[in-house]
Design a protein around this motif. Sequence first.
Motif, PDB file in Angstrom:
ATOM      1  N   SER A   1       0.811  -1.215   0.000  1.00  0.00           N
ATOM      2  CA  SER A   1       0.000   0.000   0.000  1.00  0.00           C
ATOM      3  C   SER A   1       0.848   1.270   0.000  1.00  0.00           C
ATOM      4  O   SER A   1       0.464   2.285  -0.574  1.00  0.00           O
TER       5      SER A   1
ATOM      6  N   THR B   1       0.276   4.144  -2.921  1.00  0.00           N
ATOM      7  CA  THR B   1      -0.263   5.466  -2.596  1.00  0.00           C
ATOM      8  C   THR B   1       0.793   6.566  -2.621  1.00  0.00           C
ATOM      9  O   THR B   1       0.492   7.724  -2.370  1.00  0.00           O
TER      10      THR B   1
ATOM     11  N   SER C   1      -5.903   3.719  -9.613  1.00  0.00           N
ATOM     12  CA  SER C   1      -4.606   4.092  -9.043  1.00  0.00           C
ATOM     13  C   SER C   1      -3.946   2.922  -8.322  1.00  0.00           C
ATOM     14  O   SER C   1      -3.481   3.053  -7.192  1.00  0.00           O
TER      15      SER C   1
ATOM     16  N   TYR D   1      -7.394   3.000  -1.200  1.00  0.00           N
ATOM     17  CA  TYR D   1      -6.798   4.324  -1.007  1.00  0.00           C
ATOM     18  C   TYR D   1      -7.761   5.214  -0.234  1.00  0.00           C
ATOM     19  O   TYR D   1      -7.549   5.537   0.929  1.00  0.00           O
ATOM     20  N   SER D   2      -8.860   5.588  -0.844  1.00  0.00           N
ATOM     21  CA  SER D   2      -9.887   6.362  -0.150  1.00  0.00           C
ATOM     22  C   SER D   2     -11.088   5.501   0.212  1.00  0.00           C
ATOM     23  O   SER D   2     -11.842   5.819   1.127  1.00  0.00           O
ATOM     24  N   THR D   3     -11.250   4.391  -0.507  1.00  0.00           N
ATOM     25  CA  THR D   3     -12.324   3.439  -0.228  1.00  0.00           C
ATOM     26  C   THR D   3     -11.710   2.083   0.066  1.00  0.00           C
ATOM     27  O   THR D   3     -10.829   1.618  -0.653  1.00  0.00           O
ATOM     28  N   ARG D   4     -12.159   1.435   1.128  1.00  0.00           N
ATOM     29  CA  ARG D   4     -11.592   0.160   1.541  1.00  0.00           C
ATOM     30  C   ARG D   4     -11.896  -0.940   0.522  1.00  0.00           C
ATOM     31  O   ARG D   4     -13.007  -1.066   0.024  1.00  0.00           O
TER      32      ARG D   4
END
Length: 274
Positions: free
Chosen positions: A132, A136, A163, A194-197
């Motif tokens: 991760s 990111t 992404s 990233y922004s959503t699991r």
Amino acid sequence: MKLSKALPAMLAAVAGMLMLASCESEAQGPVPSTGDKGALTIEFDNIVGDKNLVLGGGASTNGVGEDFVVTKFNYFVSNIKLVRADGTSYVVPQDSSYFLVMENKKESQFVRLKNVPVGTYTGLEFMLGVDSTRNTMPIEKRTGVLDPGDSMMEDGMYWAWNSGYIFLKMEGTSSKGNPVNGKFYYHIGLFGGYSTRTVNNTRIVKLGFGELKADVTTSKTPEVHLFADVQKVFKGPGNNLSIGKYQSVMGQQPEVAAQVADNYAQMFSVDHIH
């Protein structure tokens, strides 16, 4: 007078002690120098069962009896760790620990690790996928095989829309594939979100060398020869995947993708070290 007579005996005793210490030192072997570095190579040899993988070659059979021919086989290897017999390990620095293995590029199948501390190694660990942190990280800081520029996009190992990197890409044809063109696609990614699991399909692979050892010296570079068996992408412990049922597995089928990830974590084995 007495002192002069005793002096030769004292000198002889000291000489004897020095000789004894020297013999003990030789018996124990030279004290290893610190800071010496060498290299180690890992070969990722892709196979299908007991045969070498040949893209577009002869058909093989998966765990549920379906024929298949592989036309593309790529995967990311990262976060490599070399394990010593005493349980300690050498962790390859992260900036030097990301590799893209591609069946159609022979040179990519040889991962050369530099600046490895001299010593005897009895196993290794690595991640199949990209963690991760790198997924990111700002794009300008992702270099080499992680650069999602033209070369990466050309082979399609990065989902620009999500992404994220595709950890394993296997494509091929089968009589159970798409009714129109006979193709099947397994593109497995997702690192946790990233922004959503999301699901996390990175997997840690741990391999012991058994009775084998990899001795790294300043002049000797051992090569650890690994097999990666494509058949095990379809067949895992209690988890046989059907091409007829799953002709295309990507990010939209997280549960099935996780099953594929569980399977590909088991596809590696140590063949030999030379």
